[in-house]
Each structure stands twice: as C-alpha cells, then as structure tokens.
Design an enzyme around this catalytic site. Structure first.
Site, mmCIF file in Angstrom:
data_model
loop_
_atom_site.group_PDB
_atom_site.id
_atom_site.type_symbol
_atom_site.label_atom_id
_atom_site.label_comp_id
_atom_site.label_asym_id
_atom_site.label_seq_id
_atom_site.Cartn_x
_atom_site.Cartn_y
_atom_site.Cartn_z
ATOM 1 N N HIS A 1 49.984 -4.693 15.732
ATOM 2 C CA HIS A 1 48.791 -5.316 16.098
ATOM 3 C C HIS A 1 48.957 -6.649 15.331
ATOM 4 C CE1 HIS A 1 44.311 -5.817 16.534
ATOM 5 N NE2 HIS A 1 44.451 -6.333 15.309
ATOM 6 N N GLU A 2 49.164 -6.854 14.060
ATOM 7 C CA GLU A 2 49.145 -7.985 13.361
ATOM 8 C C GLU A 2 50.346 -8.693 13.906
ATOM 9 O OE1 GLU A 2 46.686 -9.007 11.852
ATOM 10 O OE2 GLU A 2 45.583 -6.868 11.437
ATOM 11 N N HIS B 1 49.520 -10.884 16.713
ATOM 12 C CA HIS B 1 48.807 -12.245 16.155
ATOM 13 C C HIS B 1 49.861 -13.350 15.866
ATOM 14 C CE1 HIS B 1 44.781 -11.210 16.154
ATOM 15 N NE2 HIS B 1 44.895 -10.149 15.471
#
Length: 668
Positions: A461-462, A465
């Site tokens: 997820h990170e 980004h």
C-alpha cells in the site's frame, strides 16, 4: 545528467528556528521583487517561485520527518518553533494581492494558451488557493484567518505529541510467562528483550501497534486482552489517569470550532464544504449518500459475520474478543493463520519480491546504496536507502525505508515526499526522493524480522504512494508526483498495489520460508486467497463507520462540549453491529481526521478503493501484463496532479469507473 540531492539529517536543533526565519525573510524579499515585473511570465515569475518553494521544502522536510521517527525534546522544540513562522509565511503569501495580480496577469495573457496542461493546472490551482486563503476578505477578517491558521497548525502538532507521549507512558511488566500463553513466541522474545533493555525482569508489553495487535489477536487471557484494549483505546484521553495530562479532547473541540469559523469566514456553510473544494466529490450530501448506500449493502453481511463469530465463540463478544476469535475461526474454517504463514514472509525477501513485481509491471529496478551514505544522510541504523532506475538504467529517484517500530517513533505507516521532481532553470531535472515508514515488529536476537500477510499488504500500500511520487513525468513541482492530486484520489495507486498481495503467482514470489527457503505451498496459497474476504462485512462496515463519523462531524458541527462523543454514539447506533465500552475514546487518537489531512475526507479510502479495484480488473488473467503496467505507469502514476483524477482514470481504462467493483472485490 540528473542526480539525487540526498538530504542532511545531522541537524542542529538550536539553530533551526533562526535559520528558517532568515530563509523566509529572503524568500519574501525575492517574491516582492518578482511581483514588481510589468509582464510576468512562466519563466520570469512562476519558475523562480517554484525554486523558492523547493528550497523551503528541502530545508523543512528533514526536520519534520525526524520529529516523527526519532522524536527528542530538542527536535520537538525546534519543530514547534518553526510552525508559527511557516503558518504566517504561507498565509501572508496566500493573501498577497501583488502575488495574485501576477498570477492573474499570466492567466489573462496570450502566453497562457501556449502553456502545457500541467502548467495551466499550476496557475489555476494557485488562483483557487488564493481564494481559499482569504484574499478577498477585509483586513480584520484576514487577520483572524491568519490567527486561526497558526493556531490550527499548533493544535495538530500537539494532538500528535499527546498520542506519542501516551504510547511512551504506558508499559506492562509481566514476570509470569504463563500469562502470555497464546501469544506468538517471537512477540514473547521481543517483550523479554524490551524488559532487558530497561534492566527489568520478565517481559515488557507496550502500546506500539505490533505488540498491541499480537496481544489482542492471540493472548488466551481475556483479562490481558481487555487490559491492552482499554489502554490502547483510552490513549490521549481523560479516561485513564496515566493519560489525562495528554487528553486530546480539548484540542479536538478547539480544532472543530476553528475549522468551522475558518470555513464561514470564506463563505462556506461548514468545514466539510471547504474540504471538498479540492476533492472529486462535490458536496457533503454526495459523500453522505455514497457512504449510506454502501452501509445498506454491507450491514447485513456484517451482522452475519458477527453472528458466525459469536456462534463459534459460544458467547456474546466484547470488542477485545473479536480479533482473538476471528483468528481462531479463520484457522478452523481455512486451516490457516497469520502466525502460520508469517515464517514465509521474511522482510528482506518480501522486499526483493516487491521490487521484482515492480520491475515486471513498470520496468524499474532498485539498488541499495545505504552503505555508501555518510552518517549524516540517514537517522537510524535500520534505515535503508535505494536508488530507482528505469528500463534504460537511468536514475529516476530515491527512497528511504524505515521498517521497524521503536520508542519515540510515531505509530502507523506512511509515505512522505522529501524532494519533488521538477525541471530547474538550467534544464536539469531534480529527481524525487520519498520517505517510506512502517512500524513492523523488529527481528529478535536469533530470528529475522518476519511479516504477517497484513504487513505485506501494508508494505504494498505505502509503496504504491511512493510509485506515484517517484515515477511522475511532470516537470512542475506543484503538480508532480502526489502534489495537486485530489485528496479522494490519493489512495488510488496505493490500494491498487494491494491487489498483488492476493494473487497466487505473486504470493509464490513473495514467500520464502525463513528456514527452508520454500515458497508458500499451493495448499496454503489457496487457503489464504479463499480467506481474503473472511469477515469482509465487519471490516468494511468499520471503515464506513469511521468515514460517516468524519463527514458528519464536520458537516453538522455544533459548539457543544460533548458534540464529538454524541456524534460518534449516534453514528455507531446507526452503523455498528458491536458497540464499544463507554470508556473507549478512539477518536482521541484518530490522527487521520484531526492531524493527518483527512478531515472531512476519510471517505477517500473507500472512494479511491473503488477506482483501484476497478483498475485492477484490467489485469485479470495476466497480473504481470507489462503493456498494462506501462499504461498505468504513464497515466495514473505519471500524470500526477496535472489532470483531474476521473480524466486520468479514463485514460487508463477507456471508460468511467464501475461503481459495483468495490463490493465485488470483497465478495459482497
């Protein structure tokens, strides 16, 4: 040739405030001169302002980051001393009529039509932001706006500090190991090492999330689970004598009142309306309808999830029981548990597999150059630094990775930009650098650091980004990477990347047993994938509760002392299928909506997840499709904030989003 400008983290806290004051004074003098030009243009006006913004960002980013990951009294004092200076500087620029006039001249000039779409977006965003900064207000209201902005900045920092101080204030020493039955061996060993580090006997439990998670999920002792639950859910509140000095409720009340006042100064009915100006959603009513439509579809499945869980447990469950019995039921139903598969996910191997998947999709590769850095270029022995290269072996960016929980480090996981991509006056591209921060359980004295599958999802997820920040092809700072992206689309790339954590082909790449090196067996892969939607109703309903609480809190604000708790209680009665105890003050550590930029925007996770799940559907049948990966890279990852998110989505999918994709992904 472009190169990375690696920051310096060897800061001298005593001098930072004065250095910042000098830098801001220099910037303001330069901007004053720029505004005196008769015919401002992109080249002689906006490009120099970008350079000034870039210099300021590079000065403050290391301090801001260090304040989060290795907090000390000196750093905290320096950081807090900078905030009012930055707030005043930002507000002064936002209310500068000469600055506005220069932007407007460029907008109205023949040059504007010849600028790129990204350049035009920079100018349009700036003109919008002048209005949102109160430039049209009379002088006395401008002063009040400035005062409010400075105070909000201070309150946000105090909110986070109170959570960190609460975390550090609580610990539980246990001398009888039998009280830890059920808790994984690695957690018990970490607790023993934590006690030894403080010259204590036995085992030390703390409120860092990996420790809390292991206790409430695995401890056989309901009393111990309840004790950790009560401590964790009363952090920064008056419900605990230990935390009362860090109570965030007065801060929340003041924040809400100031945000409401600020919104009305600008002509909006409430802060929710103001917040949505820079988002995809148009009105609070639209968000409310989006959430309540989902609640109607999810609540019954959530009730069924809870009924199954209570039937399995043989009793009515308390909030500190749900994770424990959920894990037990998962094991019984799917014969698989987070602990059973954890040895298959050593952090170093998972990281290499993540890089392999990124290479297959986006033709990038990463190189660990940590050992070549000077001590001043990092902040902790566990931090790693990677250079990122494209298919032509051209350097395109860098990334710091800080994986493990430790004292004086803010909890959670996040990505922050250190340096943004943009083309400088000499034509050289400034390459982007990102901070990637987690709070995974560290290695023990005799065992490598291992990840749960949930941790693997968080890692992806990170990293999603980071990909948007690092793979941008936009040359203008205000709309490159994650800059300028509508807040309710920011989670699109991150949630998109999560999907690879559930695919059999990628799971075989991601897994390598810490002792044998074997990949996750096919039978376990099948069980893990089959369990993907286990208790999905309860999970989604919890997210909907948070999102509806947030948008309601800001759209229906009333200046009452107990407004927050009453609002939360009402939302829970409407949404939740299990009610928490009265002492629960989860809102007092809900950083997302009070300190993290998600105020009146927590719905963004679900809004963007709809985009992400729909976009991933294009990869069904070929999850490593390089052509699709390149297309995603060029559109969603590459275009940054230069275009509206719905336009970017349609450039990738050749159609509008399918609203049913989110529930379909969860099997609902």
């Amino acid at each position: 040739m472009s190169k990375l400008q690696i920051p310096n983290f060897d800061l001298q806290p005593d001098h930072i405030v004065e250095q910042l004051r000098s830098l801001l004074k220099s910037n303001q003098a330069e901007i004053t001169m720029l505004c005196e030009q008769e015919q401002p243009s992109w080249q002689n006006f906006i490009a120099p302002i970008e350079m000034l913004d870039n210099t300021l960002s590079q000065f403050f980013s290391p301090l801001s980051h260090l304040n989060s990951v290795c907090n000390t009294d000196a750093l905290r004092e320096a950081y807090n001393g900078c905030l009012p200076l930055l707030s005043e500087y930002s507000t002064d620029l936002g209310q500068s009529k000469p600055l506005l006039a220069s932007y407007q001249k460029i907008k109205d000039s023949p040059e504007f039509s010849h600028l790129s779409i990204a350049q035009q977006k920079v100018i349009d965003n700036a003109l919008r932001d002048f209005t949102l900064s109160g430039i049209d207000l009379p002088a006395e209201k401008q002063f009040r706006y400035k005062t409010i902005s400075a105070r909000i900045s201070e309150l946000i920092t105090n909110f986070e500090e109170n959570i960190l101080d609460s975390d550090n204030a609580w610990q539980k020493q246990i001398t009888d190991v039998t009280k830890l039955q059920g808790i994984p061996a690695h957690r018990i060993q970490l607790a023993q090492e934590a006690a030894q580090a403080k010259s204590n006997d036995g085992y030390l439990l703390t409120l860092d999330f990996p420790c809390y998670y292991d206790v409430v999920t695995f401890a056989n002792s309901a009393a111990l689970r309840e004790e950790l639950y009560q401590a964790y859910t009363t952090r920064a509140s008056d419900q605990s004598a230990l935390f009362a000095q860090y109570d965030n409720q007065p801060i929340i009340n003041e924040l809400l009142a100031l945000r409401e006042e600020k919104s009305k100064l600008l002509g909006y009915a409430n802060y929710a309306e103001l917040s949505l100006v820079c988002k995809m959603a148009d009105t609070p009513a639209q968000v409310d309808n989006f959430l309540n439509t989902l609640i109607k579809k999810v609540k019954e499945p959530a009730k069924q999830d809870l009924e199954q869980l209570e039937s399995f447990a043989g009793c009515e469950l308390q909030p500190w029981d749900t994770s424990y019995y959920s894990e037990k039921l998962r094991q019984e139903r799917y014969a698989i548990s987070q602990e059973e598969i954890k040895p298959y996910f050593p952090v170093n191997h998972v990281l290499e597999a993540l890089f392999t998947i990124s290479n297959k999709l986006f033709s990038i590769h990463l190189k660990d150059i940590t050992d070549t850095l000077r001590p001043a270029q990092t902040w902790h022995k566990d931090v790693r630094f990677y250079e990122i290269y494209d298919a032509n072996d051209t350097l395109i960016g860098g990334i710091y990775m800080d994986f493990f929980a430790r004292e004086n480090k803010r909890g959670g996981a996040w990505m922050n930009d250190v340096i943004g991509r943009f083309k400088q006056a000499n034509g050289e591209i400034q390459l982007p650098i990102a901070f990637l921060t987690y709070n995974f359980a560290p290695a023990t004295a005799d065992k490598s650091a291992l990840l749960t599958h949930d941790d693997v999802v968080t890692l992806f997820h990170e990293f999603g980004h980071c990909l948007q920040h690092l793979l941008t092809q936009i040359d203008y700072l205000d709309v490159s990477g994650i800059n300028g992206v509508a807040w309710d689309a920011v989670e699109f790339p991150s949630q998109f990347m999560e999907a690879w954590c559930w695919q059999p082909e990628s799971l075989r790449l991601l897994s390598s047993h810490v002792d044998t090196g074997e990949s996750l067996p096919t039978s376990m892969v099948e069980k893990l994938v089959a369990a993907k939607n286990f208790q999905a109703g309860l999970f989604l309903l919890r997210q909907l509760e948070f999102a509806l609480f947030d948008i309601t809190l800001y759209s229906q604000y009333k200046p009452q002392k107990d407004y927050v708790q009453q609002t939360l209680n009402t939302i829970r009665q409407h949404v939740a299928v299990i009610q928490p105890p009265q002492y629960n003050r989860f809102q007092n550590s809900f950083s997302h909506i009070f300190a993290g930029g998600y105020g009146a925007g927590y719905y963004s996770y679900l809004w963007a997840e709809l985009l992400a799940r729909d976009a991933f559907s294009a990869f069904k049948g070929d999850i490593f499709n390089a052509e699709l990966g390149q297309r995603f890279k060029e559109t969603v990852l590459g275009l940054g904030g230069s275009l509206a998110p719905e336009v970017v989505f349609e450039k990738f999918m050749d159609r509008a989003p399918d609203s049913e994709s989110l529930l379909g992904y969860y099997g609902l």
